[in-house]
Every structure is written in C-alpha cells, then in structure tokens.
Design a protein around this motif. Structure first.
Motif, PDB file in Angstrom:
ATOM      1  N   SER A  70       0.836  -1.194   0.000  1.00 55.33           N
ATOM      2  CA  SER A  70       0.000   0.000   0.000  1.00 55.33           C
ATOM      3  C   SER A  70       0.872   1.244   0.000  1.00 55.33           C
ATOM      4  O   SER A  70       1.847   1.322   0.742  1.00 55.33           O
ATOM      5  CB  SER A  70      -0.894   0.016   1.241  1.00 55.33           C
ATOM      6  N   ALA A  71       0.503   2.207  -0.825  1.00 54.01           N
ATOM      7  CA  ALA A  71       1.231   3.473  -0.886  1.00 54.01           C
ATOM      8  C   ALA A  71       0.347   4.574  -0.320  1.00 54.01           C
ATOM      9  O   ALA A  71      -0.717   4.874  -0.861  1.00 54.01           O
ATOM     10  CB  ALA A  71       1.626   3.792  -2.326  1.00 54.01           C
ATOM     11  N   ALA A  85       6.336   4.038  -5.937  1.00 54.79           N
ATOM     12  CA  ALA A  85       5.639   2.835  -5.466  1.00 54.79           C
ATOM     13  C   ALA A  85       5.836   1.679  -6.450  1.00 54.79           C
ATOM     14  O   ALA A  85       6.048   0.538  -6.031  1.00 54.79           O
ATOM     15  CB  ALA A  85       4.164   3.123  -5.254  1.00 54.79           C
ATOM     16  N   LEU A  86       5.782   1.954  -7.748  1.00 54.73           N
ATOM     17  CA  LEU A  86       6.026   0.900  -8.740  1.00 54.73           C
ATOM     18  C   LEU A  86       7.444   0.355  -8.625  1.00 54.73           C
ATOM     19  O   LEU A  86       7.673  -0.854  -8.727  1.00 54.73           O
ATOM     20  CB  LEU A  86       5.775   1.408 -10.157  1.00 54.73           C
ATOM     21  N   VAL A 102       3.025  -0.598   4.390  1.00 50.69           N
ATOM     22  CA  VAL A 102       2.582   0.698   3.887  1.00 50.69           C
ATOM     23  C   VAL A 102       3.812   1.524   3.568  1.00 50.69           C
ATOM     24  O   VAL A 102       4.695   1.694   4.412  1.00 50.69           O
ATOM     25  CB  VAL A 102       1.708   1.445   4.926  1.00 50.69           C
ATOM     26  N   LEU A 103       3.854   2.024   2.356  1.00 49.35           N
ATOM     27  CA  LEU A 103       4.921   2.937   1.956  1.00 49.35           C
ATOM     28  C   LEU A 103       4.445   4.359   2.190  1.00 49.35           C
ATOM     29  O   LEU A 103       3.366   4.722   1.738  1.00 49.35           O
ATOM     30  CB  LEU A 103       5.230   2.767   0.462  1.00 49.35           C
ATOM     31  N   SER A 104       5.227   5.134   2.911  1.00 45.79           N
ATOM     32  CA  SER A 104       4.892   6.544   3.079  1.00 45.79           C
ATOM     33  C   SER A 104       5.718   7.332   2.074  1.00 45.79           C
ATOM     34  O   SER A 104       6.821   6.929   1.733  1.00 45.79           O
ATOM     35  CB  SER A 104       5.183   7.007   4.505  1.00 45.79           C
ATOM     36  N   PRO A 105       5.208   8.468   1.570  1.00 44.79           N
ATOM     37  CA  PRO A 105       5.937   9.209   0.540  1.00 44.79           C
ATOM     38  C   PRO A 105       7.365   9.562   0.931  1.00 44.79           C
ATOM     39  O   PRO A 105       8.285   9.357   0.156  1.00 44.79           O
ATOM     40  CB  PRO A 105       5.096  10.466   0.342  1.00 44.79           C
ATOM     41  N   SER A 111      14.452   6.359   1.456  1.00 45.94           N
ATOM     42  CA  SER A 111      15.113   5.073   1.682  1.00 45.94           C
ATOM     43  C   SER A 111      15.086   4.179   0.454  1.00 45.94           C
ATOM     44  O   SER A 111      15.376   3.006   0.547  1.00 45.94           O
ATOM     45  CB  SER A 111      14.446   4.351   2.858  1.00 45.94           C
ATOM     46  N   GLY A 112      14.697   4.720  -0.672  1.00 48.27           N
ATOM     47  CA  GLY A 112      14.684   3.927  -1.884  1.00 48.27           C
ATOM     48  C   GLY A 112      13.561   2.914  -1.919  1.00 48.27           C
ATOM     49  O   GLY A 112      13.672   1.877  -2.541  1.00 48.27           O
ATOM     50  N   GLY A 113      12.430   3.200  -1.253  1.00 46.91           N
ATOM     51  CA  GLY A 113      11.265   2.336  -1.356  1.00 46.91           C
ATOM     52  C   GLY A 113      10.992   1.486  -0.134  1.00 46.91           C
ATOM     53  O   GLY A 113      10.061   0.721  -0.132  1.00 46.91           O
TER      54      GLY A 113
END
Length: 126
Positions: A70-71, A85-86, A102-105, A111-113
C-alpha cells in the motif's frame, strides 16, 4: 489515472492499460477479497494507493495486513508517488520481500522504497 502516461506507449494513459481499477466505500478487506476473486490475483500481486494511511480510518494499514503493498499518498496520487511505489513493488517482488506494508511518501523517496510498515500481512511482513 487518465493524467498519467504509459511509459512504454506514448500518448496512452495508464487508465487505458489497467484492467481492475475500482473506487469502493466500506470494508477494504471485503473490497480486496472481491478484487482477488474477480481478477484471480493474489494480495501480494496488488498495489494500493490511498490518502488514508493509519489509525481508525487507515485504509492503507487495513489493506497491508492482507499482504497488499500500500502506498500512502496524503497529498493525492502524484507521478512521483506512482513511480516510487512501482519501483518499490518491483524491487520487493524480485527480492522476495513481503508486500504487506505501507509505503509513506517520505520513506519511499528517502530510503529507496523501504517505506513504513503497516502491520502483519502475509509472509511475515510488517
């Protein structure tokens, strides 16, 4: 999604190339179970974008517990959030890292994703 261009097909929007785009109110667990049944995809093959990250209304956190990457995009879906995110999705898939996070912007960019984890998820993620 109509405003984003497909990088491999100039002049084509991303919306034209996606088979399962849905906006759904209510339980995200039920929503994603329906998407999985309709599409034949596993949760670990999905990528979810939402402005509600954590807490009581945290859609990203709920969906990540299913095993979906999830982004969190609190300022809306931007081309940078989409691309980052991709990239994170492709890297996690290629290295076998659990998608249930969960990825935060800020974490995606800094941190490179790696992103912020959003809870358990399948495969020991979180």
């Amino acid at each position: 999604l109509a405003q984003f261009r497909h990088p491999g097909a100039p002049g084509t929007s991303l919306a034209a190339g996606l088979s399962h785009v849905q906006i759904f109110t209510g339980s995200k667990e039920a929503h994603f179970a329906a998407i999985a049944a309709e599409s034949g995809l596993g949760f670990e093959e999905m990528l979810f974008f939402d402005d509600a990250g954590f807490g009581k209304w945290g859609n990203c956190e709920q969906v990540s517990r299913l095993g979906v990457l999830s982004a969190h995009c609190p300022s809306g879906l931007t081309s940078q959030v989409w691309a980052d995110a991709l990239h994170a999705y492709a890297r996690f898939r290629s290295t076998g890292v659990s998608m249930g996070r969960v990825l935060s912007p800020a974490a995606i960019v800094n941190s490179g994703g790696g992103g912020r984890t959003g809870g358990g998820g399948r495969g020991g993620g979180g």
